[in-house]
Write a protein that holds these residues in place. Sequence first.
Motif, PDB file in Angstrom:
ATOM      1  N   GLU A 114     -74.783  24.323 -32.427  1.00  0.00           N
ATOM      2  CA  GLU A 114     -76.238  24.232 -32.319  1.00  0.00           C
ATOM      3  C   GLU A 114     -76.662  23.282 -31.209  1.00  0.00           C
ATOM      4  O   GLU A 114     -77.566  23.587 -30.418  1.00  0.00           O
ATOM      5  CB  GLU A 114     -76.814  23.768 -33.661  1.00  0.00           C
ATOM      6  CG  GLU A 114     -78.308  23.535 -33.666  1.00  0.00           C
ATOM      7  CD  GLU A 114     -79.108  24.809 -33.705  1.00  0.00           C
ATOM      8  OE1 GLU A 114     -80.340  24.736 -33.523  1.00  0.00           O
ATOM      9  OE2 GLU A 114     -78.512  25.891 -33.918  1.00  0.00           O
ATOM     10  N   PHE A 115     -76.024  22.109 -31.138  1.00  0.00           N
ATOM     11  CA  PHE A 115     -76.439  21.099 -30.169  1.00  0.00           C
ATOM     12  C   PHE A 115     -75.838  21.305 -28.786  1.00  0.00           C
ATOM     13  O   PHE A 115     -76.303  20.698 -27.826  1.00  0.00           O
ATOM     14  CB  PHE A 115     -76.070  19.706 -30.681  1.00  0.00           C
ATOM     15  CG  PHE A 115     -76.802  19.304 -31.922  1.00  0.00           C
ATOM     16  CD1 PHE A 115     -78.143  19.601 -32.078  1.00  0.00           C
ATOM     17  CD2 PHE A 115     -76.151  18.638 -32.951  1.00  0.00           C
ATOM     18  CE1 PHE A 115     -78.828  19.244 -33.221  1.00  0.00           C
ATOM     19  CE2 PHE A 115     -76.827  18.265 -34.099  1.00  0.00           C
ATOM     20  CZ  PHE A 115     -78.170  18.573 -34.232  1.00  0.00           C
ATOM     21  N   SER A 116     -74.821  22.138 -28.677  1.00  0.00           N
ATOM     22  CA  SER A 116     -74.169  22.333 -27.379  1.00  0.00           C
ATOM     23  C   SER A 116     -74.792  23.458 -26.581  1.00  0.00           C
ATOM     24  O   SER A 116     -74.490  23.606 -25.400  1.00  0.00           O
ATOM     25  CB  SER A 116     -72.674  22.621 -27.575  1.00  0.00           C
ATOM     26  OG  SER A 116     -72.042  21.535 -28.231  1.00  0.00           O
ATOM     27  N   HIS A 117     -75.640  24.286 -27.203  1.00  0.00           N
ATOM     28  CA  HIS A 117     -76.225  25.418 -26.515  1.00  0.00           C
ATOM     29  C   HIS A 117     -77.739  25.284 -26.512  1.00  0.00           C
ATOM     30  O   HIS A 117     -78.330  24.796 -27.475  1.00  0.00           O
ATOM     31  CB  HIS A 117     -75.818  26.741 -27.179  1.00  0.00           C
ATOM     32  CG  HIS A 117     -74.351  27.015 -27.090  1.00  0.00           C
ATOM     33  ND1 HIS A 117     -73.436  26.442 -27.952  1.00  0.00           N
ATOM     34  CD2 HIS A 117     -73.626  27.789 -26.240  1.00  0.00           C
ATOM     35  CE1 HIS A 117     -72.222  26.854 -27.644  1.00  0.00           C
ATOM     36  NE2 HIS A 117     -72.315  27.679 -26.608  1.00  0.00           N
ATOM     37  N   PRO A 118     -78.385  25.735 -25.460  1.00  0.00           N
ATOM     38  CA  PRO A 118     -79.852  25.619 -25.389  1.00  0.00           C
ATOM     39  C   PRO A 118     -80.535  26.543 -26.378  1.00  0.00           C
ATOM     40  O   PRO A 118     -80.023  27.602 -26.730  1.00  0.00           O
ATOM     41  CB  PRO A 118     -80.165  26.016 -23.941  1.00  0.00           C
ATOM     42  CG  PRO A 118     -79.025  26.883 -23.536  1.00  0.00           C
ATOM     43  CD  PRO A 118     -77.817  26.359 -24.242  1.00  0.00           C
TER      44      PRO A 118
END
Length: 759
Positions: A429-433
């Motif tokens: 979730e936090f690694s992709h825009p």
Amino acid sequence: MPGLVEGRSKRRYLPGVLREDSDDELGTEDLPWEWIYANDLAEPETAKTNGRKRKRAASQEGQIIGARNGNFECYLGDTMLLKADSSNEAWVGIICEFQEDEEGEMAANFMWFSSPNEIRSAKKRTDFVENELYITTSFDVNALSTMNGKAYVMSQEAFMKQFPTGKVSRKSKEYGKVFVCRRGCNTRTCTYTKEFIWEDIYHGKEDLVALQERLQKETKATRKKSAKDESPERDYKFEADPEADGDYAPGVYRTPKKARIKDAVTPSSRHKRANSKPATPSSHRRIVIKKHLEFTPLATRVLSPMHVHASPYQVARTQLHVASVPTSLPCRESEFSLVYSHLEAAITDGSGTCIYISGTPGTGKTATVREVVSHLDAAVRADELDDFIFVEINGMKITDPHQSYALLWEALKGQRVSPAQALDLLEREFSHPSPRRVPCVVLMDELDQLVTKNQGVMYNFFNWPGLRHSRLIVLAVANTMDLPERTLSNKISSRLGLTRITFPGYNHEQLMRIVQSRLEGVPGDIVDPDAIQFAARKVAAVSGDARRALDICRRAVELAEADAKTNDISDSAPNTPSKTPARKKDDSPQKKKRNPAGRVTIETVRRAINEATSNPLQQYLRSLPFASKLLLTALCLRIQRTGLAESTFGDVLEEMQRMLKLTVNESRPLKLLEKKATGQTGEAVDEGGLMITKSKQTGRLVRPAGLSSAAVDLTGAGIINLEGQRPERPSKMRLAVGDEEVRLAFRDDPEIKGVGVML
């Protein structure tokens, strides 16, 4: 549309997500992306042969107007589908600009569409149609590798003309790629534009600027500031008392007070009509179905607060309780403003950050953060701030630090998963825009309880806010200022950042203000101001803990209430004929001053402090042998030095050795332990598995005897927890009671003072 993980170079499909895009326009081959420049349209053959030189000579060849991947091409103004890595849907956006992101990867800036289900506000419209999207004012940069083909946006009339059934056939190549747009929307304030026809307002890249201006003009701005709110002191009420001095003098800002909730009373049935029989409905009357009369069961009946607050003592006890939510937070105005400004800036900018808050227990750290969050939530409801998610993770309320992953994922998505699954989902979730991500504020209370052996939990929570698209704000709360440097590794403490807020301990004046603010509105003037000052000075001399001061004052009110009831019973006793002549009423002022019935005085507070320090645990700690007192004192000093609740038996022994080396005057109990350790011959002996040695320089013992047996006895009594109940150097040990109890018990102990230790 289903999602992929880590771009096109690693085609690992998400578990449980089926791919139905066999007609993917980009194909299945792993081909590199290439820029398309304005000059390339005139000379396509030259563009293919000189691909490597094009990147170096971009400024000479013209503006970037598109990108190519094999036979697939996209240009400015095209509407594209993008992969969603954590769901079975796709994102839809318009390409506004081509660029390179911070990592040097080819990317594009997208203007996003939003579906009705992704708007979180309760004020959203409900008259949407199937496959409808709203054009928004949100922009985000995404890598070109996330694109999954082109999308087609049209008006409702054009959609029905092309698809008379109102649905796109699954066999059609356009299935999942055709959408309807009738309005624009600002998803943060939930305001919409007037209904329009998509073909009339957008034809291509030349209409991008006009479309953005239309959205900004017809929707409400995200942040609405008025002239009176521009000052940094807008969050505090200006209260002036012309007769007050010090902190209550004119011109002093105080934390805003909340509106008191009216006392809830049991509902009565006096408004019910007598003729409550349902009438036969007719065609021109509206049917009204009344509920049956409900009786509250006696076992669950809720009494009115007026029954509890029948006397001033009960009102004072309720307001002095540590669980009572105060109307204001006195003496924390500067810390409140600091935390508020940091959180407000991070939420408004949509960036991630870490804030480390430290201070001794009872200094209002958690209460201040909760007060700040409540004011930010009020600003969101007033459409003055972007929406955000708040989740509190307390290290004392979870059995395993890894459960914090599951709590965070549940707050973000409302799904309950295992900690391992939650970690994988959060990383993705936090690694992709994501164009639809809402800022999330995480309060990590009792941070020292979340430290694991490999420190993985701390690393992840402090590393995620630094990711570009996370929008995660972490508030780490701990009791020691240097916990990151002493406990966490360098790679974790460096990610914590430089935003650190320290809450100092309360002095006696601040404790007086806190108690007096709780007693505002209590009728009867039952508490003497000198008694409040006496309690505040006593607590400030030990720890400065506001909770301890409130507990002592609350117990003093209980004692005063008991004295008042005793005097009322004695005064209301009937006068018998035999006793009437002998009874004389003493109304002298000396008697009234000596026995003020029902009023909290210094003597009442002293009795409350004695009770707090003379409970069974305090009595047991004071009656311990000297070796046990030394061991507990060394453990408390170790906790104070490291900030960790858990230590090893060897670390505690080294702390004791360090403590005894600084002893100037040897006490008699210490000499007795030294004599016992050396025996009659003066040689070293083995006491309980612990070899006692003499110092070569001074000949004085640096480690007394009896510590092993003392550790076993304290473990059996439930004072400490010793691993395996074996007093060995690697064995872990920690206090099973509060360190405050040990400090209160040994504070005036003459044997501990004789060693030269002040707790």
